[in-house]
Enzyme design. Structure first.
Site, PDB file in Angstrom:
ATOM      1  N   ASN A  18       0.806  -1.221   0.000  1.00  0.00           N
ATOM      2  CA  ASN A  18       0.000   0.000   0.000  1.00  0.00           C
ATOM      3  C   ASN A  18       0.840   1.272   0.000  1.00  0.00           C
ATOM      4  OD1 ASN A  18      -2.225  -1.587  -0.096  1.00  0.00           O
ATOM      5  ND2 ASN A  18      -2.892  -1.213   2.018  1.00  0.00           N
ATOM      6  N   ARG A  87      -8.037  -1.232  -7.974  1.00  0.00           N
ATOM      7  CA  ARG A  87      -8.733   0.041  -7.770  1.00  0.00           C
ATOM      8  C   ARG A  87      -7.805   1.149  -7.271  1.00  0.00           C
ATOM      9  NH1 ARG A  87     -11.251   1.876  -4.189  1.00  0.00           N
ATOM     10  NH2 ARG A  87     -13.302   1.820  -5.144  1.00  0.00           N
ATOM     11  N   ASP A 111     -16.361  -3.239  -4.380  1.00  0.00           N
ATOM     12  CA  ASP A 111     -15.806  -4.591  -4.404  1.00  0.00           C
ATOM     13  C   ASP A 111     -16.389  -5.412  -3.264  1.00  0.00           C
ATOM     14  OD1 ASP A 111     -14.447  -3.683  -2.201  1.00  0.00           O
ATOM     15  OD2 ASP A 111     -12.511  -3.575  -3.180  1.00  0.00           O
ATOM     16  N   ASP A 300      -7.709  -4.128   7.705  1.00  0.00           N
ATOM     17  CA  ASP A 300      -7.122  -5.280   6.995  1.00  0.00           C
ATOM     18  C   ASP A 300      -6.866  -6.458   7.940  1.00  0.00           C
ATOM     19  OD1 ASP A 300      -5.813  -4.007   4.128  1.00  0.00           O
ATOM     20  OD2 ASP A 300      -6.415  -2.658   5.723  1.00  0.00           O
ATOM     21  N   VAL A 322     -14.754   0.434   9.197  1.00  0.00           N
ATOM     22  CA  VAL A 322     -14.199   1.089   8.012  1.00  0.00           C
ATOM     23  C   VAL A 322     -14.925   0.693   6.725  1.00  0.00           C
ATOM     24  CG1 VAL A 322     -12.094   1.531   6.689  1.00  0.00           C
ATOM     25  CG2 VAL A 322     -11.968   1.309   9.175  1.00  0.00           C
TER      26      VAL A 322
HETATM   27  C1  UD1 Z   1      -6.514   1.816   1.755  1.00  0.00           C
HETATM   28  C2  UD1 Z   1      -5.813   0.485   1.615  1.00  0.00           C
HETATM   29  C3  UD1 Z   1      -6.671  -0.644   2.169  1.00  0.00           C
HETATM   30  C4  UD1 Z   1      -7.084  -0.324   3.587  1.00  0.00           C
HETATM   31  C5  UD1 Z   1      -7.747   1.051   3.655  1.00  0.00           C
HETATM   32  C6  UD1 Z   1      -8.101   1.483   5.066  1.00  0.00           C
HETATM   33  C7  UD1 Z   1      -4.511   0.796  -0.389  1.00  0.00           C
HETATM   34  C8  UD1 Z   1      -4.252   0.384  -1.791  1.00  0.00           C
HETATM   35  N1  UD1 Z   1      -5.543   0.231   0.213  1.00  0.00           N
HETATM   36  O1  UD1 Z   1      -7.676   1.757   0.916  1.00  0.00           O
HETATM   37  O2  UD1 Z   1      -5.906  -1.853   2.147  1.00  0.00           O
HETATM   38  O3  UD1 Z   1      -8.007  -1.311   4.023  1.00  0.00           O
HETATM   39  O4  UD1 Z   1      -6.872   2.032   3.105  1.00  0.00           O
HETATM   40  O5  UD1 Z   1      -6.985   1.466   5.870  1.00  0.00           O
HETATM   41  O6  UD1 Z   1      -3.768   1.567   0.183  1.00  0.00           O
HETATM   42  N2  UD1 Z   1     -14.354   6.671   1.585  1.00  0.00           N
HETATM   43  C9  UD1 Z   1     -15.343   7.531   1.193  1.00  0.00           C
HETATM   44  N3  UD1 Z   1     -15.087   8.428   0.191  1.00  0.00           N
HETATM   45  C10 UD1 Z   1     -13.861   8.512  -0.391  1.00  0.00           C
HETATM   46  C11 UD1 Z   1     -12.844   7.620   0.013  1.00  0.00           C
HETATM   47  C12 UD1 Z   1     -13.114   6.708   1.019  1.00  0.00           C
HETATM   48  O7  UD1 Z   1     -16.465   7.481   1.709  1.00  0.00           O
HETATM   49  O8  UD1 Z   1     -13.693   9.350  -1.291  1.00  0.00           O
HETATM   50  C13 UD1 Z   1     -14.630   5.676   2.654  1.00  0.00           C
HETATM   51  C14 UD1 Z   1     -14.536   4.243   2.109  1.00  0.00           C
HETATM   52  O9  UD1 Z   1     -15.745   3.851   1.512  1.00  0.00           O
HETATM   53  C15 UD1 Z   1     -14.226   3.473   3.364  1.00  0.00           C
HETATM   54  C16 UD1 Z   1     -13.361   4.438   4.163  1.00  0.00           C
HETATM   55  O10 UD1 Z   1     -13.603   5.725   3.618  1.00  0.00           O
HETATM   56  O11 UD1 Z   1     -15.399   3.195   4.081  1.00  0.00           O
HETATM   57  C17 UD1 Z   1     -11.892   4.118   4.113  1.00  0.00           C
HETATM   58  O12 UD1 Z   1     -11.418   4.158   2.806  1.00  0.00           O
HETATM   59  P1  UD1 Z   1      -9.931   4.633   2.439  1.00  0.00           P
HETATM   60  O13 UD1 Z   1      -9.205   5.011   3.681  1.00  0.00           O
HETATM   61  O14 UD1 Z   1     -10.022   5.627   1.351  1.00  0.00           O
HETATM   62  O15 UD1 Z   1      -9.301   3.295   1.890  1.00  0.00           O
HETATM   63  P2  UD1 Z   1      -8.481   3.097   0.556  1.00  0.00           P
HETATM   64  O16 UD1 Z   1      -7.499   4.204   0.369  1.00  0.00           O
HETATM   65  O17 UD1 Z   1      -9.390   2.753  -0.554  1.00  0.00           O
END
Ligand code: UD1
Length: 424
Positions: A18, A87, A111, A300, A322
């Site tokens: 990540n 993604r 997903d 995770d 989360v």
């Molecule tokens: C990253 C990690 C993933 C980890 C997650 C949380 C990578 C490639 N993946 O995913 O392994 O589980 O952090 O630690 O680094 N959300 C919104 N709007 C947004 C963005 C996020 O509502 O624009 C919400 C998501 O739906 C989710 C939460 O925020 O419920 C956390 O998502 P986020 O921290 O963005 O995770 P990722 O960056 O996708």
């Protein structure tokens, strides 16, 4: 598994997936050749290499190092066939927009673990002056006259949004403040790479990041931090199997809460810089946990811990805060005899003495890791299918398991068999 399959020995963790994915994307900002070291050779990193190659960037691998030559970009689009498979490709949006004034990235879908919107990424970029349209499944972002610094307060400390906005803000005119930013160690790692490229960033790793935009970036070399989720997976596996594992190249300071939960479960832990030894003399005890953004317990770990708690003494309550759908894999654990009930974002796990081997599926990376843990503590031979999901997050999994005394082999490219009874 009747006690014969304890994990024993030494294992070395790979670089953090990540972090590496975002470091590779950040290399887009600097004309010239950057190098990222300690990159795990797993599918997701290869896919990020393909995303960069489609933008006209030279990508060459040598062991755990990747050279990224972003002297010239010939395209501004990350296509759906790649974004669909990985993604995290969405993180090219910020640096592409910053460098080229335009970016088109296929909209990632949801997903197995949740709907995964990107509204926080897009909202922040708009506040920095980008014009964003969503058409035909693409995010089309334009900033023909450049981005401008802005005060951004995220509704939620999203990891991906913080990274995307940071990579855009480093090239914006003036100062950007990202409040309620994500604090994951991967963010600080990205900031240190960007700073070595010439960016001016303060506070990465805290919830308020200040960025002063600069005019240009120069290529640099950087060593990716160790993968704390992989390190934690081995630590959990040691506890679940009542083993004794030394995890090398780990950063115990990045996994404090997990180690304290494992201590509560009865583990004896020796943490020194770069190394964690985890011994579990008795059956693990039940522990409750709640997933939260860092420094809270990483989501995770949730499936992996649940597999361990499935054989713990007593009843545990797990709360997932989360991702809204991150309990789907629980049905697979139930097929192996786990006693787990889910209700909304809570799971109640009543520990049973052992699981019983069954054919199961890996639904995603971490659910797949949970199946591996379950296989370690099950009687008989467990066959895990759809193992390509596990390969997305774990490098050399069978080799590492074998080095720890577990018989694990692949049948074809989709099946993975773990037989604790065949352990030494
Ligand atoms: C990253 C990690 C993933 C980890 C997650 C949380 C990578 C490639 N993946 O995913 O392994 O589980 O952090 O630690 O680094 N959300 C919104 N709007 C947004 C963005 C996020 O509502 O624009 C919400 C998501 O739906 C989710 C939460 O925020 O419920 C956390 O998502 P986020 O921290 O963005 O995770 P990722 O960056 O996708």
């Amino acid at each position: 598994m009747t006690g014969g399959g304890t994990l024993r020995g030494d294992v070395r963790v790979s670089g953090a997936k990540n972090a590496a994915l975002k470091l590779m994307a950040a290399a887009l900002l600097a004309p010239g050749e950057s190098r990222v070291d300690n990159v795990p050779r797993i599918l997701d990193c290869r896919l990020m290499g393909e995303v960069l190659a489609r933008l006209g960037v030279g990508v060459s691998w040598e062991g755990a190092s990747v050279r990224i030559d972003a002297s010239e970009l010939s395209a501004i689009e990350a296509p759906y066939d790649l974004v669909r498979r990985m993604r995290a490709s969405i993180v090219v949006l910020g640096p592409l927009l910053a460098r080229c004034g335009r970016a088109r990235v296929a909209m990632p879908g949801g997903d197995e673990i949740g709907s995964r919107p990107i509204d926080l990424h897009l909202g922040g970029l708009s506040r920095m002056g980008a014009e964003i349209t969503l058409e035909h499944g693409f995010v089309d972002a334009r900033a023909p006259h450049g981005l401008r610094g802005a005060q951004l307060t995220l509704d939620y400390p999203s990891v991906g949004a913080t990274e995307n906005l940071m990579m855009a803000a480093v090239a914006a005119r003036g100062r950007t403040v990202i409040d309620n930013a994500a604090r994951e160690p991967e963010i600080a790692d990205l900031a240190s790479f960007l700073s070595a490229m010439g960016a001016r960033i303060d506070g990465a790793g805290s919830s308020s990041i200040e960025i002063e935009g600069v005019d240009g970036f120069h290529p640099t070399a950087h060593v990716t931090i160790p993968d704390r989720i992989e390190a934690g997976t081995w630590a959990i596996a040691a506890v679940a199997s009542r083993g004794d594992v030394t995890v090398h190249d780990a950063r115990p300071d990045h996994m404090e809460l997990l180690l304290s939960k494992l201590h509560d479960a009865g583990a004896e832990i020796e943490a020194t810089p770069g190394r964690v030894r985890v011994r579990q003399p008795l059956r693990p005890r039940a522990v409750d946990f709640v997933t939260l953004p860092y420094p809270g317990l990483a989501t995770d770990f949730q499936p992996i811990l649940l597999a361990m708690l499935a054989v713990a003494e007593g009843t545990s309550i797990a709360t997932e805060n989360v991702f809204e759908r991150r309990f789907l894999y629980v049905d697979e654990l139930r097929r192996m005899g786990a006693d787990i009930r889910t209700e909304g974002h809570h799971a109640v796990v009543r520990g049973v003495p052992r699981l019983s081997a069954a054919p199961v599926r890996a639904l995603d990376i971490r659910a797949g890791a949970a199946m591996v843990i379950a296989a370690l503590v099950a009687d008989g031979v467990t066959e895990i299918s759809e193992v390509h999901h596990i390969d997305r997050g774990y490098e050399h999994l069978e080799e590492k398991l074998r080095a720890l005394g577990v018989e694990a082999r692949r049948r074809g490219d989709r099946r993975f068999v773990a037989d604790p009874a065949e352990a030494r």
